[in-house]
Design a protein around this motif. Structure first.
Motif, PDB file in Angstrom:
ATOM      1  N   ARG A 113      -4.148  11.228  -0.860  1.00 44.86           N
ATOM      2  CA  ARG A 113      -3.643  11.633   0.458  1.00 44.86           C
ATOM      3  C   ARG A 113      -3.433  13.152   0.503  1.00 44.86           C
ATOM      4  O   ARG A 113      -2.366  13.646   0.144  1.00 44.86           O
ATOM      5  N   GLY A 119      -7.415  10.543   4.165  1.00 45.16           N
ATOM      6  CA  GLY A 119      -7.272   9.404   3.254  1.00 45.16           C
ATOM      7  C   GLY A 119      -8.567   9.287   2.487  1.00 45.16           C
ATOM      8  O   GLY A 119      -9.628   9.130   3.089  1.00 45.16           O
ATOM      9  N   PHE A 161      -3.577  14.762   8.104  1.00 46.77           N
ATOM     10  CA  PHE A 161      -3.801  14.192   6.768  1.00 46.77           C
ATOM     11  C   PHE A 161      -5.226  13.679   6.632  1.00 46.77           C
ATOM     12  O   PHE A 161      -5.961  13.554   7.600  1.00 46.77           O
ATOM     13  N   LYS A 212      -7.229  13.546  12.584  1.00 44.69           N
ATOM     14  CA  LYS A 212      -6.349  12.675  11.789  1.00 44.69           C
ATOM     15  C   LYS A 212      -4.965  13.337  11.746  1.00 44.69           C
ATOM     16  O   LYS A 212      -4.549  13.898  10.732  1.00 44.69           O
ATOM     17  N   PHE A 249       0.828  -1.206   0.000  1.00 46.62           N
ATOM     18  CA  PHE A 249       0.000   0.000   0.000  1.00 46.62           C
ATOM     19  C   PHE A 249       0.872   1.269   0.000  1.00 46.62           C
ATOM     20  O   PHE A 249       1.794   1.404   0.807  1.00 46.62           O
ATOM     21  N   TYR A 276      -5.859   5.806  -4.145  1.00 51.75           N
ATOM     22  CA  TYR A 276      -5.839   6.390  -2.799  1.00 51.75           C
ATOM     23  C   TYR A 276      -5.338   7.828  -2.918  1.00 51.75           C
ATOM     24  O   TYR A 276      -4.329   8.095  -3.578  1.00 51.75           O
ATOM     25  N   GLY A 299     -12.590   1.230   7.243  1.00 54.39           N
ATOM     26  CA  GLY A 299     -11.715   2.384   7.025  1.00 54.39           C
ATOM     27  C   GLY A 299     -11.551   2.644   5.533  1.00 54.39           C
ATOM     28  O   GLY A 299     -11.858   1.774   4.718  1.00 54.39           O
ATOM     29  N   THR A 300     -11.066   3.833   5.205  1.00 56.74           N
ATOM     30  CA  THR A 300     -10.932   4.162   3.785  1.00 56.74           C
ATOM     31  C   THR A 300      -9.962   3.212   3.100  1.00 56.74           C
ATOM     32  O   THR A 300     -10.259   2.655   2.044  1.00 56.74           O
ATOM     33  N   ALA A 301      -8.790   3.017   3.702  1.00 62.46           N
ATOM     34  CA  ALA A 301      -7.797   2.158   3.058  1.00 62.46           C
ATOM     35  C   ALA A 301      -8.262   0.709   3.048  1.00 62.46           C
ATOM     36  O   ALA A 301      -8.204   0.031   2.022  1.00 62.46           O
ATOM     37  N   TYR A 331      -6.056  -3.767   1.136  1.00 61.41           N
ATOM     38  CA  TYR A 331      -5.118  -3.360   2.177  1.00 61.41           C
ATOM     39  C   TYR A 331      -4.703  -4.576   3.000  1.00 61.41           C
ATOM     40  O   TYR A 331      -3.537  -4.783   3.290  1.00 61.41           O
ATOM     41  N   TYR A 383      -0.835   8.064  14.877  1.00 60.38           N
ATOM     42  CA  TYR A 383      -0.415   6.838  14.178  1.00 60.38           C
ATOM     43  C   TYR A 383       0.947   6.383  14.702  1.00 60.38           C
ATOM     44  O   TYR A 383       1.144   5.205  15.007  1.00 60.38           O
TER      45      TYR A 383
HETATM   46  C1  COI Z   1      -7.178   5.388   5.903  1.00 55.78           C
HETATM   47  O1  COI Z   1      -7.939   4.404   5.946  1.00 55.78           O
HETATM   48  O2  COI Z   1      -7.245   6.267   5.040  1.00 55.78           O
HETATM   49  C2  COI Z   1      -6.195   5.536   6.934  1.00 55.78           C
HETATM   50  O3  COI Z   1      -6.035   6.609   7.420  1.00 55.78           O
HETATM   51  C3  COI Z   1      -5.457   4.348   7.344  1.00 55.78           C
HETATM   52  C4  COI Z   1      -3.986   4.376   7.049  1.00 55.78           C
HETATM   53  C5  COI Z   1      -3.636   4.128   5.642  1.00 55.78           C
HETATM   54  C6  COI Z   1      -3.283   5.492   7.689  1.00 55.78           C
END
Ligand code: COI
Length: 355
Positions: free
Chosen positions: A136, A70, A68, A191, A23, A134, A296-298, A166, A196
């Protein structure tokens, strides 16, 4: 009003097969950057992806003023490009920024930057159902100063990276009752980078014991479930979807919110409330079918196969007919344009090239 964004020098196209890469390993060819100085945003531009030059005195390198988001872009079945839930991501970004004493990004700058970048690098959006682009967006404190102070200068940037699943396997997770992710009054709902980094150590201890992730509990009693790794935690017991309520120490997940809406529309009972981990143990011990997953997004929907609580491993249901997969597929169908987008979650973006 649209924010003026220039596009400088288009990079050569070199879309590569990224399916097997971890990822976030490969960025697309372009990035977005804008500078905040003297109280306003300047120089908003899309450039070829490039390295940053920062002084070792730069504030974000020392005191953690970084935030940040995502997000994801999808290719719809009719070929349109869809950025999912820009509004909710935008609101959360600014909420995180304000918690970290960082300036707001105007809506037209945030959305314009992402639309421009995704439109330009659209060829990188994976075509298959497991893939997406994705996105960011992030902001760092860029003033050069060693004094402990709120930065007066910032960089707002956006980069993109193609992504697939993921997690490739259902997860083994451990209920964490010693370390905490966030405490009441802390930054758990923001966030920010520090949330993290602070999770690495407890997670690495759990990994050494053979687990993939931890299931965080509250800081006061360690009895109530908070999040799972970097995802919101969800359970389906007797057809009811149960998830911890947003108390301030939990991230207001966009996937969490989307899954809850879909579940309600499907007529499922949904409970957002404090969830004692012992309640989940009791349900598992009683032989009930318990589905557990991270949202979650990822990760989208990451099934949990095993939860370890008080040194006992319990198996959760991950069979093909699990309801969590139905919810995940419904979400995907909206994003791909196979089901109506009744909530206006989809944002269609024009593809473009610089001539
Ligand atoms: C997301 O799911 O976007 C996250 O923030 C998880 C991770 C990739 C930091």
């Amino acid at each position: 009003m649209d924010y003026p964004i220039s596009v400088l020098a288009q990079a050569e196209r070199k879309v590569v097969d990224t399916k097997t890469l971890p990822f976030g390993k490969i960025p697309t060819e372009h990035m977005f950057i804008a500078e905040y100085k003297d109280g306003s945003w300047k120089n908003a531009r899309v450039t070829p992806f490039q390295e940053l030059t920062l002084s070792p005195l730069t504030l974000c390198l020392h005191y953690g003023q970084t935030v940040f988001e995502g997000m994801k872009a999808f290719l719809m079945d009719d070929g349109s490009i869809n950025i999912f839930r820009m509004d909710k991501h935008y609101r959360r970004f600014n909420m995180s920024l304000s918690r970290m004493c960082m300036p707001d990004v105007p809506e037209s700058l945030f959305k314009g930057a992402i639309r421009r970048l995704v439109g330009l690098d659209a060829d990188w959006i994976p075509t298959d159902d497991d893939g997406s682009l994705y996105i960011r967006p992030f902001m760092i404190a860029s003033e050069e100063r060693l004094g402990v102070k709120v930065s007066e200068e910032y960089l707002f940037m956006v980069v993109c990276s193609p992504t697939y699943r993921y997690y490739t396997q259902p997860l083994r997770i451990k209920v964490e009752t010693k370390y905490v992710r966030a405490a009441e009054g802390g930054t758990g709902s923001a966030k920010c980078g520090g949330n993290y980094g602070a999770a690495y150590y407890p997670t690495s201890l759990a990994r050494a014991e053979g687990f993939d992730q931890v299931l965080w509990t509250d800081s006061k009693t360690h009895e109530f479930i908070e999040e799972s790794g970097t995802m919101n935690a969800m359970f389906i017991i007797d057809g009811t979807l149960i998830t911890p309520a947003l108390t301030g120490s939990i991230l207001d997940g966009v996937t969490r919110d989307s899954i809850l809406s879909i579940a309600r529309e499907k007529g499922m009972k949904v409970e957002e409330r404090p969830v004692r981990y012992k309640e989940i143990v009791a349900a598992l011990k009683s032989g009930k079918r318990v589905e557990a997953f991270g949202a979650g997004t990822a990760a989208v929907v990451a099934p949990i196969a095993v939860i370890s609580m008080d040194d006992e491993d319990y198996e959760c249901y991950t069979g093909d007919d699990a309801t969590m997969y139905e919810l995940r597929d419904h979400l995907l169908a909206i994003r791909r344009g196979r089901l109506p987008d009744t909530h206006n979650w989809n944002n269609i973006v024009e593809k473009f090239a610089v001539t």
